[in-house]
Write a protein that holds these residues in place. Sequence first.
Motif, short mmCIF file in Angstrom:
data_model
loop_
_atom_site.label_atom_id
_atom_site.label_comp_id
_atom_site.label_asym_id
_atom_site.label_seq_id
_atom_site.Cartn_x
_atom_site.Cartn_y
_atom_site.Cartn_z
N UNK A 147 38.83 11.50 3.17
CA UNK A 147 38.24 12.81 2.98
C UNK A 147 38.49 13.79 4.10
N UNK A 148 39.02 13.33 5.20
CA UNK A 148 39.30 14.22 6.33
C UNK A 148 40.56 15.04 6.05
N UNK A 149 40.59 16.23 6.64
CA UNK A 149 41.75 17.10 6.51
C UNK A 149 42.77 16.79 7.60
N UNK A 150 44.04 16.99 7.26
CA UNK A 150 45.13 16.82 8.20
C UNK A 150 46.07 18.00 8.05
N UNK A 151 46.37 18.68 9.16
CA UNK A 151 47.31 19.79 9.12
C UNK A 151 48.72 19.26 9.30
N UNK A 152 49.61 19.68 8.39
CA UNK A 152 51.02 19.32 8.47
C UNK A 152 51.85 20.57 8.62
N UNK A 153 52.92 20.47 9.39
CA UNK A 153 53.82 21.59 9.57
C UNK A 153 55.11 21.30 8.80
N UNK A 154 55.39 22.16 7.83
CA UNK A 154 56.59 22.03 7.00
C UNK A 154 57.73 22.74 7.72
N UNK A 155 58.82 22.02 7.94
CA UNK A 155 59.93 22.58 8.71
C UNK A 155 60.83 23.47 7.85
N UNK A 156 61.60 24.28 8.54
CA UNK A 156 62.59 25.14 7.89
C UNK A 156 63.59 24.28 7.10
N UNK A 157 63.99 23.17 7.69
CA UNK A 157 64.97 22.28 7.04
C UNK A 157 64.42 21.70 5.74
N UNK A 158 63.15 21.30 5.74
CA UNK A 158 62.55 20.77 4.51
C UNK A 158 62.52 21.84 3.43
N UNK A 159 62.16 23.05 3.79
CA UNK A 159 62.12 24.15 2.82
C UNK A 159 63.53 24.47 2.30
N UNK A 160 64.54 24.34 3.15
CA UNK A 160 65.93 24.56 2.71
C UNK A 160 66.35 23.57 1.65
N UNK A 161 65.94 22.31 1.78
CA UNK A 161 66.27 21.30 0.78
C UNK A 161 65.61 21.63 -0.56
N UNK A 162 64.39 22.13 -0.52
CA UNK A 162 63.70 22.54 -1.75
C UNK A 162 64.47 23.68 -2.41
N UNK A 163 64.88 24.64 -1.62
CA UNK A 163 65.65 25.78 -2.15
C UNK A 163 66.96 25.31 -2.77
N UNK A 164 67.66 24.42 -2.09
CA UNK A 164 68.92 23.88 -2.62
C UNK A 164 68.69 23.14 -3.93
N UNK A 165 67.63 22.35 -3.96
CA UNK A 165 67.28 21.58 -5.16
C UNK A 165 67.00 22.51 -6.34
N UNK A 166 66.31 23.62 -6.07
CA UNK A 166 65.94 24.55 -7.15
C UNK A 166 67.16 25.21 -7.80
N UNK A 167 68.31 25.17 -7.14
CA UNK A 167 69.52 25.78 -7.67
C UNK A 167 70.42 24.79 -8.40
#
Length: 190
Positions: A147-167
């Motif tokens: 039930x505890x919260x955890x902050x995660x930092x999403x990197x630029x590289x991870x977001x780039x892979x999502x963008x590539x995947x969406x295409x």
Amino acid sequence: MIVKGKRRKVAWGITGSGEKIMETVEIMEKMKKKYRKIYDIRVFISKAGDQVLKYYNLSNTLETIFDKTWTEINANAPFLAGQIQLGSYEFLLVAPATSNTVAKISLRIADTLLTNAAIMGQKTSTPIYIMPTDFREGSVITQLPNGKDLELKITHEDAEHVEKLSKMPNTFVFEHPDEIPSIFEKHSGN
């Protein structure tokens, strides 16, 4: 093509992420109930996904709700990729999908059950729906099993892979489990 009286198979892949796993399981249970006459939802769990489901106490829940669940032995066992390639499934839904899974698919690395199935689906025009946990660069708050919260930092590289995947062909990327019902509706023929 819809065949009267015959339920169509849907492959639901679960990777090793706890992010949005509770919500995803809840939505998929609703989809099973709502579309029980149309879809036969089969659950495919990665090795890491198996560990996460146990951590969140969801393993027994999934086995109780869904008649057919399999856990990855290797990239070809169970033989999901071959069944996807042969058109045995209406679509493949990978939710949640870790940054590792997203990166491997975007880089064409088919060395796990779900990356292999997704890449085969892309090659054979099977619709692939992927819900990346690391959707966009920045910080997100996720909830741990306790039930505890955890902050995660999403990197630029991870977001780039999502963008590539969406295409990529036959590949549809979405951000939240609330979008899953529209995927089922789209394929239901209603």
